[in-house]
Motif scaffolding. Structure first.
Motif, PDB file in Angstrom:
ATOM      1  N   SER A 121     182.137  17.740  -1.781  1.00 34.79           N
ATOM      2  CA  SER A 121     183.413  18.609  -1.841  1.00 34.79           C
ATOM      3  C   SER A 121     184.195  18.324  -2.937  1.00 34.79           C
ATOM      4  N   VAL A 122     185.238  19.357  -3.287  1.00 35.68           N
ATOM      5  CA  VAL A 122     186.066  19.245  -4.364  1.00 35.68           C
ATOM      6  C   VAL A 122     186.999  17.972  -4.205  1.00 35.68           C
ATOM      7  N   GLN A 123     187.373  17.743  -3.158  1.00 38.76           N
ATOM      8  CA  GLN A 123     188.191  16.554  -2.699  1.00 38.76           C
ATOM      9  C   GLN A 123     187.422  15.291  -3.082  1.00 38.76           C
ATOM     10  N   ALA A 124     186.269  15.165  -2.779  1.00 35.67           N
ATOM     11  CA  ALA A 124     185.517  13.745  -3.075  1.00 35.67           C
ATOM     12  C   ALA A 124     185.457  13.645  -4.604  1.00 35.67           C
ATOM     13  N   TYR A 125     185.401  14.521  -5.447  1.00 34.84           N
ATOM     14  CA  TYR A 125     185.507  14.360  -6.862  1.00 34.84           C
ATOM     15  C   TYR A 125     186.909  14.009  -7.181  1.00 34.84           C
ATOM     16  N   GLN A 126     187.632  15.135  -6.594  1.00 30.70           N
ATOM     17  CA  GLN A 126     189.381  14.558  -7.049  1.00 30.70           C
ATOM     18  C   GLN A 126     189.522  13.132  -6.874  1.00 30.70           C
ATOM     19  N   VAL A 127     189.101  12.704  -5.786  1.00 29.73           N
ATOM     20  CA  VAL A 127     189.490  11.393  -5.364  1.00 29.73           C
ATOM     21  C   VAL A 127     188.945  10.109  -6.193  1.00 29.73           C
ATOM     22  N   ALA A 128     187.410  10.381  -6.519  1.00 26.52           N
ATOM     23  CA  ALA A 128     186.822   9.600  -7.544  1.00 26.52           C
ATOM     24  C   ALA A 128     187.151   9.504  -8.993  1.00 26.52           C
ATOM     25  N   PHE A 129     187.620  10.897  -9.456  1.00 19.09           N
ATOM     26  CA  PHE A 129     187.971  10.923 -10.727  1.00 19.09           C
ATOM     27  C   PHE A 129     189.721  10.614 -10.919  1.00 19.09           C
ATOM     28  N   GLY A 130     190.368  10.737  -9.812  1.00 15.39           N
ATOM     29  CA  GLY A 130     191.827  10.531  -9.875  1.00 15.39           C
ATOM     30  C   GLY A 130     192.173   8.889  -9.843  1.00 15.39           C
ATOM     31  N   LEU A 131     191.006   8.222  -9.083  1.00 11.14           N
ATOM     32  CA  LEU A 131     191.079   6.916  -9.071  1.00 11.14           C
ATOM     33  C   LEU A 131     191.140   6.161 -10.584  1.00 11.14           C
ATOM     34  N   ASN A 132     189.779   6.585 -11.305  1.00  6.35           N
ATOM     35  CA  ASN A 132     189.734   6.380 -12.637  1.00  6.35           C
ATOM     36  C   ASN A 132     191.066   6.594 -13.386  1.00  6.35           C
ATOM     37  N   VAL A 133     191.656   7.887 -13.319  1.00 12.08           N
ATOM     38  CA  VAL A 133     192.623   8.265 -14.301  1.00 12.08           C
ATOM     39  C   VAL A 133     193.940   7.577 -13.938  1.00 12.08           C
ATOM     40  N   GLN A 192     181.001   4.435 -13.684  1.00 15.38           N
ATOM     41  CA  GLN A 192     179.938   5.221 -13.309  1.00 15.38           C
ATOM     42  C   GLN A 192     179.512   5.052 -11.866  1.00 15.38           C
ATOM     43  N   SER A 193     179.388   3.776 -11.857  1.00 14.42           N
ATOM     44  CA  SER A 193     178.764   3.209 -10.363  1.00 14.42           C
ATOM     45  C   SER A 193     179.747   3.458  -9.145  1.00 14.42           C
ATOM     46  N   ALA A 194     181.043   3.243  -9.551  1.00 15.36           N
ATOM     47  CA  ALA A 194     181.904   3.345  -8.710  1.00 15.36           C
ATOM     48  C   ALA A 194     182.282   4.860  -8.196  1.00 15.36           C
ATOM     49  N   THR A 195     182.162   5.612  -9.002  1.00 11.52           N
ATOM     50  CA  THR A 195     182.355   7.032  -8.982  1.00 11.52           C
ATOM     51  C   THR A 195     181.070   7.566  -8.011  1.00 11.52           C
ATOM     52  N   GLY A 196     179.794   7.192  -7.938  1.00  9.57           N
ATOM     53  CA  GLY A 196     178.933   7.381  -6.948  1.00  9.57           C
ATOM     54  C   GLY A 196     179.151   6.845  -5.963  1.00  9.57           C
ATOM     55  N   LEU A 197     179.820   5.684  -5.619  1.00 10.05           N
ATOM     56  CA  LEU A 197     180.112   4.855  -4.146  1.00 10.05           C
ATOM     57  C   LEU A 197     181.084   5.767  -3.777  1.00 10.05           C
ATOM     58  N   ILE A 198     181.977   6.227  -4.174  1.00 11.86           N
ATOM     59  CA  ILE A 198     183.307   6.983  -3.787  1.00 11.86           C
ATOM     60  C   ILE A 198     182.739   8.509  -3.335  1.00 11.86           C
ATOM     61  N   LEU A 199     181.855   9.005  -3.833  1.00 11.23           N
ATOM     62  CA  LEU A 199     181.343  10.494  -3.912  1.00 11.23           C
ATOM     63  C   LEU A 199     180.679  10.056  -2.424  1.00 11.23           C
ATOM     64  N   GLU A 200     179.836   9.199  -2.185  1.00 11.13           N
ATOM     65  CA  GLU A 200     178.899   8.987  -1.031  1.00 11.13           C
ATOM     66  C   GLU A 200     179.711   8.659   0.116  1.00 11.13           C
ATOM     67  N   GLN A 201     181.209   8.572   0.122  1.00 12.14           N
ATOM     68  CA  GLN A 201     181.945   8.819   1.518  1.00 12.14           C
ATOM     69  C   GLN A 201     182.171  10.061   1.946  1.00 12.14           C
ATOM     70  N   TRP A 202     181.902  11.250   1.363  1.00  7.93           N
ATOM     71  CA  TRP A 202     181.876  12.487   1.805  1.00  7.93           C
ATOM     72  C   TRP A 202     180.469  12.961   2.088  1.00  7.93           C
ATOM     73  N   PRO A 203     180.537  13.717   3.006  1.00 10.12           N
ATOM     74  CA  PRO A 203     179.240  14.048   3.511  1.00 10.12           C
ATOM     75  C   PRO A 203     178.810  15.372   2.361  1.00 10.12           C
ATOM     76  N   ALA A 204     177.451  15.468   2.262  1.00 11.79           N
ATOM     77  CA  ALA A 204     176.886  16.566   1.168  1.00 11.79           C
ATOM     78  C   ALA A 204     176.662  17.794   2.176  1.00 11.79           C
ATOM     79  N   ASN A 205     177.116  18.913   1.640  1.00 21.52           N
ATOM     80  CA  ASN A 205     176.726  20.211   2.254  1.00 21.52           C
ATOM     81  C   ASN A 205     175.593  20.896   1.288  1.00 21.52           C
ATOM     82  N   ASP A 206     174.494  20.951   1.930  1.00 21.75           N
ATOM     83  CA  ASP A 206     173.432  21.320   0.887  1.00 21.75           C
ATOM     84  C   ASP A 206     173.414  20.884  -0.292  1.00 21.75           C
ATOM     85  N   GLY A 207     173.497  19.510  -0.291  1.00 21.87           N
ATOM     86  CA  GLY A 207     173.223  18.641  -1.748  1.00 21.87           C
ATOM     87  C   GLY A 207     174.572  18.722  -2.342  1.00 21.87           C
ATOM     88  N   HIS A 208     175.596  19.468  -1.764  1.00 26.41           N
ATOM     89  CA  HIS A 208     176.827  19.568  -2.970  1.00 26.41           C
ATOM     90  C   HIS A 208     178.000  18.552  -2.163  1.00 26.41           C
TER      91      HIS A 208
END
Length: 442
Positions: free
Chosen positions: A372-384, A354-370
């Motif tokens: 990118s798809v790539q950020a989630y793909q990398v974060a979830f992909g490492l876990n997988v 849970q904490s590592a996912t947040g750290l990885i997502l933080e490496q991508w800039p947020a656009n209007d608080g959202h």
């Protein structure tokens, strides 16, 4: 007469502890629904949100073995009532928090305060109900507790429509404190045997079968808890583009799947064991399906997202299968300690994921608080990727013990034969029997 006694025990023992476990599950999953409110009101980013949400799992994991010893020494009534008061304080502090540090401390207090919620309930069942009813009541306890995850979806959303998340946590603080007082005043006391659980932990940690299975179970169960407990909601918003009502509806369906998962796995394991098939087979199948569901999300497979997310939710109840595997590995007098050791890994991995996912997502800039798809793909992909590695480790032949050095540590000296007679301790989703005083009166 016997029926009257049984119902009195249900009212005075089972239901108060079931209420405590319900609150535990509610606290565990509620941040997924209020994540956007927390970010907008306090200004915390994805990394901080993941950290202070996941600290619940870290504290919970660290408390498992000490809490088990306290339950053995002081009994579930006193331990649970004191700990729930801590959870109430944590919920009150959470409601008043305005920054990251106070949110972190509050969430940690909540995690510590509910660390015995299920274990205390299971031990009270052992102490007060006939052994032939223990499995049935354990199942009802888990089912009722998981309704907390259901509450942390549509019902909480309705409450948030006319009160803020701070007022909601003030109510939760009051409800938790009231439950603590209820348990202390209503639940009867019953003496328990002193604990000697720590003297046999080396039998678990030096067993190569444990270290073959535990990483797979931990990465699957912990990842499921991490996703459903926090990151499902941001994914559905940022990646799937769902509106708030659709997100709440999907989280509600996932929580229903979670509630039914334990019953499904319990029935499945029961039937396959009668046919001579080991529970390891089910664990392998569930792991493969879970990984496939995550890959379907990451690769944006043309499927209704509720299908893979339902598999993700159900995977959170794989503990039923994992503890069945543990039961095949260890004798009854070691079952509770083995389950407790495995649970430390479950909650520990949930914290890391849970904490590592947040750290990885933080490496991508947020656009209007959202994000990118790539950020989630990398974060979830490492876990997988890590889950696939543990699945390969589980499937490969193994011959050597992974941790033989642990048996040389003086703290983990092998237990004497008499320790099996006094088998004590209750851990999440598992029980070690404690001799009960059959002459105790209400």
């Amino acid at each position: 007469m016997q029926i009257s006694i049984a119902w009195r025990r249900i009212a005075r023992v089972f239901l108060p502890f079931a209420a405590g476990y319900y609150l535990s599950y509610l606290f565990r999953t509620i941040n997924a629904l209020i994540a956007s409110h927390l970010s907008s009101d306090t200004g915390v980013g994805a990394a901080d949100l993941g950290l202070f949400t996941s600290v619940y799992f870290l504290v919970f994991a660290a408390a498992q073995i000490p809490v088990g010893i306290l339950l053995d020494r002081f009994g579930p009534r006193r331990v649970q009532s004191v700990l729930l008061l801590l959870a109430a304080v944590g919920a009150g502090l959470f409601a008043a928090s305005t920054g990251f540090l106070s949110l972190l401390i509050a969430r940690a207090l909540i995690g510590l305060g509910v660390a015995a919620s299920l274990t205390a309930g299971l031990k009270s069942i052992i102490l007060w109900f006939p052994r032939e009813r223990v499995a049935l009541l354990n199942g009802y306890m888990i089912m009722l507790g998981s309704l907390g995850a259901v509450t942390a979806t549509a019902p909480v959303e309705y409450l948030l429509a006319w009160m803020g998340w701070r007022q909601l946590f003030e109510i939760l603080a009051a409800a938790t404190g009231a439950t603590a007082i209820l348990i202390y005043l209503v639940v009867p006391e019953r003496s328990v045997a002193p604990s000697t659980a720590a003297t046999t932990l080396s039998s678990v940690f030096s067993d190569r079968r444990f270290w073959r299975m535990a990483p797979l179970s931990a990465t699957c169960v912990g990842s499921s808890w991490s996703l459903q407990g926090l990151w499902a909601s941001p994914w559905l918003t940022d990646v799937e583009g769902l509106d708030r009502a659709s997100v709440v509806r999907q989280l509600f369906i996932m929580s229903i799947m979670l509630s039914g998962g334990a019953w499904l796995f319990g029935m499945t394991v029961h039937h396959i064991k009668r046919r001579g098939i080991g529970a390891e087979t089910i664990l392998t199948i569930v792991a493969v399906l879970f990984i496939a569901a995550e890959l379907a999300l990451i690769l944006r497979a043309p499927l209704p997202s509720i299908l893979p997310w339902s598999v993700v939710a159900i995977a959170g109840t794989t503990t039923v299968v994992s503890f069945a595997v543990i039961a095949d590995y260890f004798p009854p007098e070691l079952a509770g300690r083995a389950n407790g050791a495995l649970n430390v890994l479950h909650f520990g991995w949930a914290f890391l994921a849970q904490s590592a996912t947040g750290l990885i997502l933080e490496q991508w800039p947020a656009n209007d608080g959202h994000r990118s798809v790539q950020a989630y793909q990398v974060a979830f992909g490492l876990n997988v990727a890590l889950q696939i590695a543990t699945l390969v480790w589980f499937a490969l032949p193994w011959r050597q013990s992974v941790a033989p050095w642990i048996s040389s540590i003086p703290f983990f000296m092998p237990a004497s034969d008499s320790d099996a007679v006094e088998a004590v301790g209750v851990y999440e989703n598992s029980v070690i029997l404690v001799p009960a005083d059959d002459d105790a009166e209400w």
